[in-house]
Design a protein around this motif. Sequence first.
Motif, mmCIF file in Angstrom:
data_model
loop_
_atom_site.group_PDB
_atom_site.id
_atom_site.type_symbol
_atom_site.label_atom_id
_atom_site.label_comp_id
_atom_site.label_asym_id
_atom_site.label_seq_id
_atom_site.Cartn_x
_atom_site.Cartn_y
_atom_site.Cartn_z
ATOM 1 N N GLY A 169 0.817 -1.199 0.000
ATOM 2 C CA GLY A 169 0.000 0.000 0.000
ATOM 3 C C GLY A 169 0.853 1.253 0.000
ATOM 4 O O GLY A 169 1.968 1.267 -0.516
ATOM 5 N N ARG A 170 0.324 2.294 0.629
ATOM 6 C CA ARG A 170 0.966 3.595 0.521
ATOM 7 C C ARG A 170 2.368 3.625 1.127
ATOM 8 O O ARG A 170 3.225 4.371 0.693
ATOM 9 N N LYS A 171 2.577 2.795 2.152
ATOM 10 C CA LYS A 171 3.873 2.839 2.827
ATOM 11 C C LYS A 171 4.954 2.110 2.041
ATOM 12 O O LYS A 171 6.139 2.268 2.308
ATOM 13 N N GLY A 172 4.558 1.263 1.102
ATOM 14 C CA GLY A 172 5.528 0.412 0.429
ATOM 15 C C GLY A 172 6.079 1.014 -0.847
ATOM 16 O O GLY A 172 5.843 2.173 -1.165
ATOM 17 N N ALA A 173 6.862 0.230 -1.543
ATOM 18 C CA ALA A 173 7.398 0.626 -2.839
ATOM 19 C C ALA A 173 7.538 -0.661 -3.648
ATOM 20 O O ALA A 173 7.735 -1.737 -3.073
ATOM 21 N N VAL A 174 7.455 -0.534 -4.972
ATOM 22 C CA VAL A 174 7.618 -1.724 -5.802
ATOM 23 C C VAL A 174 9.033 -2.258 -5.605
ATOM 24 O O VAL A 174 10.000 -1.505 -5.713
ATOM 25 N N GLY A 175 9.146 -3.532 -5.296
ATOM 26 C CA GLY A 175 10.461 -4.126 -5.123
ATOM 27 C C GLY A 175 10.957 -4.112 -3.693
ATOM 28 O O GLY A 175 12.131 -4.343 -3.448
ATOM 29 N N ASP A 176 10.069 -3.877 -2.745
ATOM 30 C CA ASP A 176 10.511 -3.962 -1.350
ATOM 31 C C ASP A 176 10.356 -5.404 -0.856
ATOM 32 O O ASP A 176 9.900 -6.285 -1.590
ATOM 33 N N CYS A 177 10.753 -5.632 0.381
ATOM 34 C CA CYS A 177 10.714 -7.000 0.911
ATOM 35 C C CYS A 177 9.304 -7.566 0.884
ATOM 36 O O CYS A 177 9.106 -8.749 0.643
ATOM 37 N N TYR A 178 8.336 -6.699 1.159
ATOM 38 C CA TYR A 178 6.968 -7.182 1.204
ATOM 39 C C TYR A 178 6.520 -7.665 -0.172
ATOM 40 O O TYR A 178 5.812 -8.663 -0.282
ATOM 41 N N ASP A 179 6.930 -6.984 -1.229
ATOM 42 C CA ASP A 179 6.565 -7.414 -2.580
ATOM 43 C C ASP A 179 7.160 -8.775 -2.898
ATOM 44 O O ASP A 179 6.489 -9.645 -3.457
ATOM 45 N N ARG A 180 8.425 -8.969 -2.559
ATOM 46 C CA ARG A 180 9.044 -10.263 -2.824
ATOM 47 C C ARG A 180 8.321 -11.376 -2.070
ATOM 48 O O ARG A 180 8.113 -12.471 -2.586
ATOM 49 N N TYR A 181 7.936 -11.034 -0.843
ATOM 50 C CA TYR A 181 7.234 -12.020 -0.019
ATOM 51 C C TYR A 181 5.880 -12.360 -0.639
ATOM 52 O O TYR A 181 5.529 -13.535 -0.788
ATOM 53 N N ILE A 182 5.133 -11.348 -1.034
ATOM 54 C CA ILE A 182 3.796 -11.592 -1.587
ATOM 55 C C ILE A 182 3.899 -12.338 -2.909
ATOM 56 O O ILE A 182 3.070 -13.210 -3.208
ATOM 57 N N VAL A 183 4.904 -12.001 -3.725
ATOM 58 C CA VAL A 183 5.060 -12.696 -4.999
ATOM 59 C C VAL A 183 5.200 -14.192 -4.758
ATOM 60 O O VAL A 183 4.607 -15.009 -5.464
ATOM 61 N N ARG A 184 5.931 -14.559 -3.719
ATOM 62 C CA ARG A 184 6.076 -15.986 -3.430
ATOM 63 C C ARG A 184 4.744 -16.611 -3.051
ATOM 64 O O ARG A 184 4.406 -17.713 -3.470
ATOM 65 N N LEU A 185 3.971 -15.887 -2.251
ATOM 66 C CA LEU A 185 2.670 -16.435 -1.856
ATOM 67 C C LEU A 185 1.762 -16.593 -3.067
ATOM 68 O O LEU A 185 1.029 -17.576 -3.193
ATOM 69 N N LEU A 186 1.817 -15.622 -3.979
ATOM 70 C CA LEU A 186 0.981 -15.720 -5.175
ATOM 71 C C LEU A 186 1.459 -16.864 -6.061
ATOM 72 O O LEU A 186 0.649 -17.532 -6.713
ATOM 73 N N GLU A 187 2.771 -17.073 -6.082
ATOM 74 C CA GLU A 187 3.280 -18.200 -6.869
ATOM 75 C C GLU A 187 2.830 -19.529 -6.290
ATOM 76 O O GLU A 187 2.595 -20.490 -7.028
ATOM 77 N N ILE A 188 2.719 -19.589 -4.972
ATOM 78 C CA ILE A 188 2.196 -20.811 -4.359
ATOM 79 C C ILE A 188 0.789 -21.076 -4.889
ATOM 80 O O ILE A 188 0.448 -22.187 -5.300
ATOM 81 N N GLN A 189 -0.018 -20.017 -4.922
ATOM 82 C CA GLN A 189 -1.380 -20.174 -5.447
ATOM 83 C C GLN A 189 -1.361 -20.658 -6.886
ATOM 84 O O GLN A 189 -2.130 -21.540 -7.278
ATOM 85 N N GLU A 190 -0.469 -20.062 -7.682
ATOM 86 C CA GLU A 190 -0.395 -20.440 -9.089
ATOM 87 C C GLU A 190 0.046 -21.895 -9.218
ATOM 88 O O GLU A 190 -0.465 -22.637 -10.063
ATOM 89 N N SER A 191 0.969 -22.324 -8.361
ATOM 90 C CA SER A 191 1.434 -23.706 -8.417
ATOM 91 C C SER A 191 0.296 -24.670 -8.081
ATOM 92 O O SER A 191 0.187 -25.738 -8.682
ATOM 93 N N VAL A 192 -0.533 -24.279 -7.126
ATOM 94 C CA VAL A 192 -1.684 -25.121 -6.790
ATOM 95 C C VAL A 192 -2.569 -25.278 -8.023
ATOM 96 O O VAL A 192 -3.013 -26.379 -8.363
ATOM 97 N N ARG A 193 -2.783 -24.166 -8.725
ATOM 98 C CA ARG A 193 -3.619 -24.233 -9.931
ATOM 99 C C ARG A 193 -2.967 -25.125 -10.978
ATOM 100 O O ARG A 193 -3.628 -25.976 -11.582
ATOM 101 N N LEU A 194 -1.656 -24.964 -11.183
ATOM 102 C CA LEU A 194 -0.958 -25.777 -12.192
ATOM 103 C C LEU A 194 -1.061 -27.263 -11.855
ATOM 104 O O LEU A 194 -1.288 -28.088 -12.739
#
Lengths: 395, 468
Positions: free
Chosen positions: A265-290
């Motif tokens: 959100g407003r406090k973050g920036a693209v490419g911060d630790c939180y983004d990397r973390y969330i990308v992994r969680l979203l990839e987990i979801q994608e892997s479940v779908r695959l």
Amino acid sequence: MTIEAITLGGERMQLNMGPHHPATHGVLRIRVESDGEIVSSCIPDHGYLHRSIEKIGECIEWPMFVPYTDRVDYVCAMNANLAYCVAVEKLLNTDPATAVVVPRRAECIRVLVAELNRISSHLIAVGAMAMDVGAYTPFLHGIAQREHVNDIFEKLCGQRLTYNYVTVGGVAFDLHETASEEIASFLDQFEKEMVRFNKLITTNTIFRDRCANLAVVTAAEAIAWGLVGPNLRGSGVDWDLRRDEPYGLYGELGVRVPKGERYAGRKGAVGDCYDRYIVRLLEIQESVRLCREVLKLLPPAAGKANDPIGGHQADVSKVLKRPPKGFVHCRTEAPRGEMGYFLVSDGTKVPYRVRVRTGSFSAAGIFHKVMRGIFLADVVAVIGSFDVVVPEIDR
Amino acid sequence: MTGLGYAVDAVAVWLSGSPAPGWIAVTVAVLLVWVAPLLAIIFPVAALGQIVERKVAAAIQRRHGPNSASLEGPLRFGFRVLLCFLPRATQDRAFQRFLKLPVVRSLLPILQKLGIGQLAADGIKMLGKEDIVPRGADGAVFRLAPYLALTGAFLPFCVVPFAHHLVMLEVSVGALYVIAVSGVTVLALLMAGWGSGNKFSMLGGMRAVAQLVSYEIPVGLAVAGVVLWSGTMDLHAIVAQQYRPGVFTFVGWNLVQSPFLAMLAGVFFLAGLAECQRTPFDMAEAESELVSGFNTEYSGLRWGMFALAEYTEMLLIGALFATLFLGGYQSPIGEQWIVGLHPLLATLLHLGIFAVKFLASLFLMVWIRWTLPRYRVDQVMRLCWLTLVPICLVAVFGLAVQLVLAGGTEAGTAYGRLAALPRPALGVLGHLLGWAVPVLLLGVLVRIARRRHGGMHPALRQLTGGGS
């Protein structure tokens, strides 16, 4: 950062983090120079886990190297197996005389195990990152789910960590009869569990505030520093080998690629630790779908092992004795990013050169850049967000 | 004078054999009557806190927790010591008989499952470990720190009323004493951090000092608010002042007396968490950052003292929270009947109720620890100085205004008047009405804050099970 300008004027203290430190994910040593709580420089020191795996590759026959790939990255051994085997197959396919056709069922099983292992590897990554930030419980919940994946793999190949399952030309064993149902029921259970996991830690305000705007890597920097995989995508670069340079069955599956979008959100920036973390969680979801998609595509088992549709292992014993001369470079998308194998063959049954390129190595390269001017407490969080696995750095 | 005070006098007189005992007799009597029982109760309870922590953590993490350490070994050892005058074979036979008793046979496995055996095993392990003093350590400072930590954690219990007149020292400045004495812990942590000759320890010690000194301000202000409301610093009087006749005793508790006091209660609990270095404020220990912070270099019993001090402090925060805001040892319902009982029975009941209250806050602290991640150093400070202290100042100011408007006495406040209505149910209704307005206001504030923060990213909503 303004903190840097204000405080980094005083006397520096050198602090050794690792090789034995609770949060350096294995035997990684980091030389931290700090002015009180502010880090002024942070140099990773590798080599504590060097096992000469590449040199070993030059001494043993082509198929004998597969168990060693397990040890290149033991958190996702399936993907490491797959990377090497796909590379060897690419080498064999350079000459029509030695070309190898992987059975379709084996390709399906490969995607299945690779994605399951991606799930379990990312669970370690996000769980360990939560632990680095001080929350112990999510890590254990992640480990509990990883155990389920390990149970599936154990039934499949008898191993829980170093599988040695994917072989050149297929996979070592066919799926057992109930495997599909077991995997499907695991995925159902797992999705519900991840919702709980995310409610517990991902959307936690303390966690988000600690990771937001921390160790920001812009897209240009990520490319310049050679970041790969979720670390690259976390910086907003839309690049995934499974979609952009598909191998195996991935071309048919249509992988959806998440990327960093300032999730904090407003406090973050693209490419911060939180983004990397969330990308992994979203990839987990994608892997479940695959995994679910692949279970639908899975052809029934034929009686013969080398059946081109329902088999699980092409017959490669002869061609591996006499592979074509030349070299190939083949890269695959492992959980920690591109895992590339550069193979040189002189036409004998032993490789001339095996070179491994891994994601953690390039991730460790950017540490000293992003860790300047951050708090000492965040050093471990940043390491966690890059998901560094030490055997992958050292090999 | 307290009930215990009379006991001290009696014992001193008995010891010295004269009606005017000397200082040695008085000291011994104090040790016997006050200190020994308190130590004998507080420390085992604190040790039990560790088992509570491990069991609750296990439940949260879906594990079993300690359940394998048997109690048989320690019991056998106890038998050997007790029956040392008998031959070994007889001892063993007696022990086997004892094990076959139905009570023992049914109880032992339960205790083992509860992890009590682990407590004994840990204790023995800690006693047996080598007491290492690192080469670079400042020996005296290093050795002294654990004792000081334990002292700082233990001393405040002297003024905490456990039941009616069951208090070691009924001093008129109890609240002030608690704050003053618990400050010793800061010194202990600094000594441990500095004396260890370890950079991680030193960072932990420095963090501890910065944090503890800062958080003493919200704690102090919260206590000041209660003192303002009650008009006394005597903890016993503060408890007594929360007494209400009738069925619903809890309407007299400070927590529900005024929204400002409720704010202070929240601040007190949070700052208390920070004072005992618990997650999310465990800067000084911060396992994943500083290995183990100020106690990295400690081993064996000295480390055990730090652990015990931590749990003792948690108990203290729970006890103070109960005393200041939850009516102390008084029952939430029907306190007047308990008071009418036989004094001994009433005391026992009060002790039980008090134990439930502070164990509840112990449980809450454990729950928080195993659920939340850790703040960063600067965030901890920001929370203290920019959030908790202003809230405290507003609340104390609000309390003062409320008191002035109501004519200065607690019974004269709007809430007090409503609570004092003849029918208890009406009093409760009045309380609820009095609370509705501030709670609604808070809700509006939270909504504004949420809107300002911006909504959650759709991907996050989807990850937490919401629609995409």
